[in-house]
Write an enzyme that holds these catalytic residues in place. Structure first.
Site, PDB file in Angstrom:
ATOM      1  CD  GLU A 207      -3.164  -0.976   2.010  1.00  0.00           C
ATOM      2  OE1 GLU A 207      -3.320   0.103   2.603  1.00  0.00           O
ATOM      3  OE2 GLU A 207      -3.956  -1.919   2.098  1.00  0.00           O
TER       4      GLU A 207
ATOM      5  CE  LYS B 261     -10.548  -3.510   3.669  1.00  0.00           C
ATOM      6  NZ  LYS B 261      -9.851  -4.642   4.346  1.00  0.00           N
TER       7      LYS B 261
END
Ligand code: PGA
Ligand code: ZN
Length: 421
Positions: free
Chosen positions: A203, A337
């Site tokens: 990330e 999500k």
């Protein structure tokens, strides 16, 4: 009216296959690409992978075929603005709650592309389209920005997955981004000064050698200070422990090697409470395993007021698990999500349900992403208040941060203040 639906296989930010879909409605096209997690929760909607030798089993040709052969005939001819009916029809057609038959990656690809097509057909940006559909007050989300990575996102690193900076003192989205950037750069300087290479993980966070979890917190606090901010006031810390991934379900213990310890649920809660006590932490995600409800309830009772207890693998963007967390007082915030849920409608419902129950929604990317920035519009359009999309590096991360800058430039929307009084 939807005139054509097609999907194909593309590669995500880890280089792994994922599903991209295009939905045509007359002269407009909506596209969406599904992200993928590495530290996935057991209760997530099911991501369908081909297995076999191709891409070591990670191929998504079956999910692509599910879109082209099963879902395309189902949604063609319908109105692209009927998102919830369309999503319900796809869920029905799958026939399982977890969408394991067609694959949540097939269903979400179409669901996301339908939303994009509806936005284009009604000639308004997606965030405006969502706000109009759901009658919400829009705002720019406060970002929690990944700075140091471990767990399954930085193999060989520390067990805890994300150490993030939260620019709590910022008054605008631009200021928030600048403060997070300053802190990330200062942490990078510290890593380089100690003779380590500032390489980034999945990330975009750094993964320097760390002997203990506390060393990551120390680096972050030093970074905040040396960037000229006051820890706890201008900039605070969020942590994603992602504890399910070092939990031994048979022994019911947390194996946290860097601490030289095997901990039971009380011991793990003690350790987390120590971190919260020692550092300016405002948000703790997945400090306990995904089915350790008693552990969550126990920790919720002892965390100081104002420290957010955020459920990701615990809640998996699922309204039923959210209700359970609310009833038991197990969490105060929910990660959202869309691919854990499998449809955009389900993800929106979780945001709205969270708001009704007084839990804070945090819209989140996955560790495997693409330059699709739909979730930036989702966070703004629903006024979710917080967003978690990784670090200020790697284009799949910046695509979302930059989309928020674009919205900020076009609209004078307030920056959400989820940690304010
Ligand atoms: P994942 O990580 O996408 O690998 O699940 C993100 C998170 O745990 O928040
Ligand atoms: Zn998480």
């Amino acid at each position: 009216e939807i005139t054509d639906v097609r999907a194909w296989e593309v590669l995500d930010s880890r280089g792994d296959p994922t599903v991209r879909a295009a939905v045509e409605a007359g002269d407009v096209t909506g596209r969406f690409t599904v992200p993928a997690g590495a530290s996935t929760g057991r209760h997530e909607a099911v991501e369908r992978r081909d297995g076999g030798d191709r891409y070591r089993g990670l191929g998504v040709r079956d999910a692509v075929a599910a879109v082209n052969d099963d879902l395309a005939p189902l949604v063609t001819g319908r109105d692209a603005t009927d998102q919830s009916e369309l999503d319900a029809a796809m869920v029905d057609h799958d026939g399982t709650a977890s969408l394991e038959r067609l694959g949540a990656n097939a269903v979400l690809a179409v669901s996301g592309a339908v939303a994009r097509a509806a936005s284009a057909a009604t000639d308004r940006p997606l965030h405006d389209h969502l706000a109009a559909t759901h009658d919400t007050a829009q705002s720019l989300p406060l970002p929690m920005v990944n700075v140091i990575s471990g767990g399954l996102h930085a193999e060989g690193g520390i067990e805890v997955q994300d150490f993030l900076v939260v620019p709590t003192g910022a008054e605008t989205y631009g200021e928030a981004l600048e403060a997070a950037w300053d802190v990330r750069r200062a942490v990078r300087d510290g890593i380089v000064a100690d003779g380590h290479r500032p390489l980034v993980a999945d990330e975009g966070g750094f993964a320097p050698p760390l002997a203990r979890v506390r060393d990551a917190f120390e680096r972050l606090v030093r970074g905040i200070e040396s960037a000229g901010y006051e820890p706890g006031r201008d900039a605070a810390i969020a942590v994603d422990v992602a504890a399910s991934h070092f939990y031994d379900a048979n022994a019911e213990t947390y194996e946290i090697e860097s601490e030289g310890r095997t901990l039971d649920r009380a011991g793990m809660a003690d350790l987390v409470a120590e971190w919260v006590d020692a550092y300016p932490v405002v948000s703790v995600e997945d400090p306990l395993a995904e089915d350790d409800w008693d552990g969550w309830v126990g920790l919720a009772d002892r965390l100081p007021a104002g420290v957010q207890l955020l459920g990701d693998d615990l809640l998996v963007t699922n309204a039923d698990r959210l209700d359970r967390a609310f009833e038991r007082g197990a969490a105060s915030a929910v990660l959202v999500k869309p691919n854990q849920a499998g449809t955009l409608t389900r993800a929106v419902e979780v945001v709205r349900e969270a708001e009704r129950a007084g839990l804070a929604p945090v819209v989140s990317a996955r560790s495997g992403e693409t330059c699709d920035a739909t979730i930036a519009d989702l966070a703004v359009g629903l006024g979710a208040g917080q967003i978690k999309i990784g670090s200020l590096a790697r284009s799949e991360r910046l695509a979302k941060y930059n989309r928020l800058l674009e919205i900020d430039r076009e609209r004078s929307l307030p920056l959400a203040d989820p940690f304010g009084e």
